[in-house]
Motif scaffolding. Structure first.
Motif, PDB file in Angstrom:
ATOM      1  N   VAL A   1       0.847  -1.209   0.000  1.00  0.00           N
ATOM      2  CA  VAL A   1       0.000   0.000   0.000  1.00  0.00           C
ATOM      3  C   VAL A   1       0.876   1.251   0.000  1.00  0.00           C
ATOM      4  N   PHE A   2       1.948   1.237   0.818  1.00  0.00           N
ATOM      5  CA  PHE A   2       2.853   2.377   0.851  1.00  0.00           C
ATOM      6  C   PHE A   2       3.498   2.615  -0.520  1.00  0.00           C
TER       7      PHE A   2
ATOM      8  N   ALA B   1       0.847   4.013  -2.909  1.00  0.00           N
ATOM      9  CA  ALA B   1       0.447   5.364  -2.504  1.00  0.00           C
ATOM     10  C   ALA B   1       1.567   6.365  -2.758  1.00  0.00           C
ATOM     11  N   SER B   2       2.795   5.974  -2.462  1.00  0.00           N
ATOM     12  CA  SER B   2       3.936   6.865  -2.662  1.00  0.00           C
ATOM     13  C   SER B   2       4.178   7.122  -4.147  1.00  0.00           C
TER      14      SER B   2
ATOM     15  N   TYR C   1       1.853   7.087  -6.453  1.00  0.00           N
ATOM     16  CA  TYR C   1       0.756   7.970  -6.865  1.00  0.00           C
ATOM     17  C   TYR C   1       1.031   9.422  -6.450  1.00  0.00           C
ATOM     18  N   VAL C   2       1.434   9.616  -5.199  1.00  0.00           N
ATOM     19  CA  VAL C   2       1.699  10.968  -4.684  1.00  0.00           C
ATOM     20  C   VAL C   2       2.840  11.617  -5.470  1.00  0.00           C
TER      21      VAL C   2
ATOM     22  N   LEU D   1      -5.803   5.628 -11.120  1.00  0.00           N
ATOM     23  CA  LEU D   1      -5.768   6.522  -9.955  1.00  0.00           C
ATOM     24  C   LEU D   1      -5.496   7.967 -10.392  1.00  0.00           C
TER      25      LEU D   1
ATOM     26  N   TYR E   1      -2.353  13.663   6.379  1.00  0.00           N
ATOM     27  CA  TYR E   1      -2.460  12.207   6.486  1.00  0.00           C
ATOM     28  C   TYR E   1      -1.239  11.447   5.964  1.00  0.00           C
ATOM     29  N   PHE E   2      -0.854  11.713   4.708  1.00  0.00           N
ATOM     30  CA  PHE E   2       0.141  10.863   4.052  1.00  0.00           C
ATOM     31  C   PHE E   2       1.480  10.830   4.794  1.00  0.00           C
TER      32      PHE E   2
ATOM     33  N   CYS F   1       3.024   7.825   7.040  1.00  0.00           N
ATOM     34  CA  CYS F   1       4.297   7.218   6.600  1.00  0.00           C
ATOM     35  C   CYS F   1       5.268   7.083   7.770  1.00  0.00           C
TER      36      CYS F   1
END
Length: 361
Positions: free
Chosen positions: A79-80, A83-84, A86-87, A304, A321-322, A326
């Protein structure tokens, strides 16, 4: 070199504006305080690497504790990584659209970046490592160039007074510094691809460089623009390129920043998507993943990216949040990984002693 480029981009670009928002003028002090604390976390990371087999820590977990435990333990890491990626991707797209490609449709920017990152991931970790060896020296050279050239614009008095608003901003700022520094845990994921054992000295040097990548542009932003104005910038490190001038006729050298940003951003996305793929499949040929698997992962990332998100809410989510999540994730992951390995090691030693007693009897 892979980690200096990929994590360096996080520390250099995403982290600094959020750290300035959290701690303001005291943000550079947060980095100095966080560094020795982060050094303490190098010991459990080194313990994990030293006591894991050549196949890596997560392969060992699957072999020793079973597939179910391995999946449960791996899901937060996966997930990290997604998500990372994507960010990083969205932040890079926003930056390119704002400063360089204002008239280009967002869809076209996404397609081009996705295709490039797809081929980087498809090339494999070995090709990424070689590319990093070629890209990084120039990235470092440009970093020193901007730091030295803008010296006349810096006013060290802007760094003081410290703790004018108490200890609250300092403690808040530490959260964001740790979210970047503790990403050194990625070394554990890269261990299976390392041809030589990772030494503690190498981890120490890596952490020191990553700390410098936060401290350098952060302190320069405060000294050049002042603590209040620096907080208002979305990309303080990039703004330093925009004010650069050499004499009367040389200015607008921010295309060097484009080289730095793209080098770090594309390698980071390509590497993290590759590591994500290694969790899904164990079949790797010459350190390369199945093209179909890579294609599916990038279709997911493109999906995404196709979801429209307002820039204000995107950066608000990163700050609220992110990055804090983390930090918590890496703290738990480092300590839990070391604990699991210590228990397994203790059990092996106990099992060995029992076998010796049985053979002697």
């Amino acid at each position: 070199m892979l980690l200096i480029l990929s994590t360096g981009l996080l520390n250099h670009v995403l982290l600094i504006p959020n750290l300035l928002t959290a701690a303001g003028r005291d943000s550079w002090l947060c980095v100095i305080i966080a560094y020795p604390i982060a050094l303490l976390f190098l010991w459990p990371i080194f313990f994990i690497i030293k006591n894991s087999p050549d196949e890596g820590f997560f392969t060992m977990i699957r072999n020793r504790l079973g597939r179910t435990v391995s999946i449960i333990f791996s899901i937060p890491v996966m997930v990290f990584l997604l998500a990372s990626s994507y960010v990083t991707f969205r932040d890079l797209m926003i930056w390119l659209k704002a400063y360089f490609l204002a008239d280009t449709p967002v869809f076209m920017i996404n397609i081009i970046l996705i295709v490039v990152c797809f081929f980087i991931t498809l090339a494999g970790v070995k090709a990424m490592a070689i590319s990093s060896g070629l890209l990084l020296p120039l990235v470092i050279l440009f970093g020193f160039f901007i730091a030295i050239t803008n010296t006349s614009l810096k006013d060290p008095s802007f760094l003081f007074p410290l703790l004018a608003n108490g200890f609250s901003p300092l403690l808040k700022g530490l959260i964001y510094v740790f979210s970047g520094l503790l990403e050194i845990y990625i070394v554990v994921l890269l261990q299976p691809f390392s041809q030589e054992p990772v030494k503690f000295r190498q981890l120490f040097i890596l952490l020191t460089i990553l700390t410098g990548l936060i401290f350098g542009p952060l302190s320069a932003s405060i000294m050049e623009f002042g603590p209040r104005e620096a907080v208002n910038f979305r990309y303080p490190a990039y703004e330093q390129w925009r004010v650069l001038s050499i004499g009367r006729y040389i200015s607008h050298l921010d295309f060097f920043a484009l080289y730095q940003w793209l080098s770090g951003g594309l390698i980071r996305i390509g590497l993290f998507m590759y590591l994500l793929g290694t969790f899904i499949t164990s079949k790797k040929k010459h350190y390369k993943l199945n093209p179909i698997l890579v294609g599916i992962l990038y279709l997911l990332l493109f999906g995404l990216m196709s979801i429209k998100v307002e820039t204000y809410y995107f950066y608000g989510a990163i700050y609220d949040y992110f990055l804090p999540v983390c930090m918590i994730f890496f703290l738990i992951q480092i300590l839990l990984s070391a604990l699991i390995l210590a228990v397994l090691k203790k059990r092996d030693e106990q099992h060995g002693k029992n076998k010796e007693l049985e053979s002697s009897s």
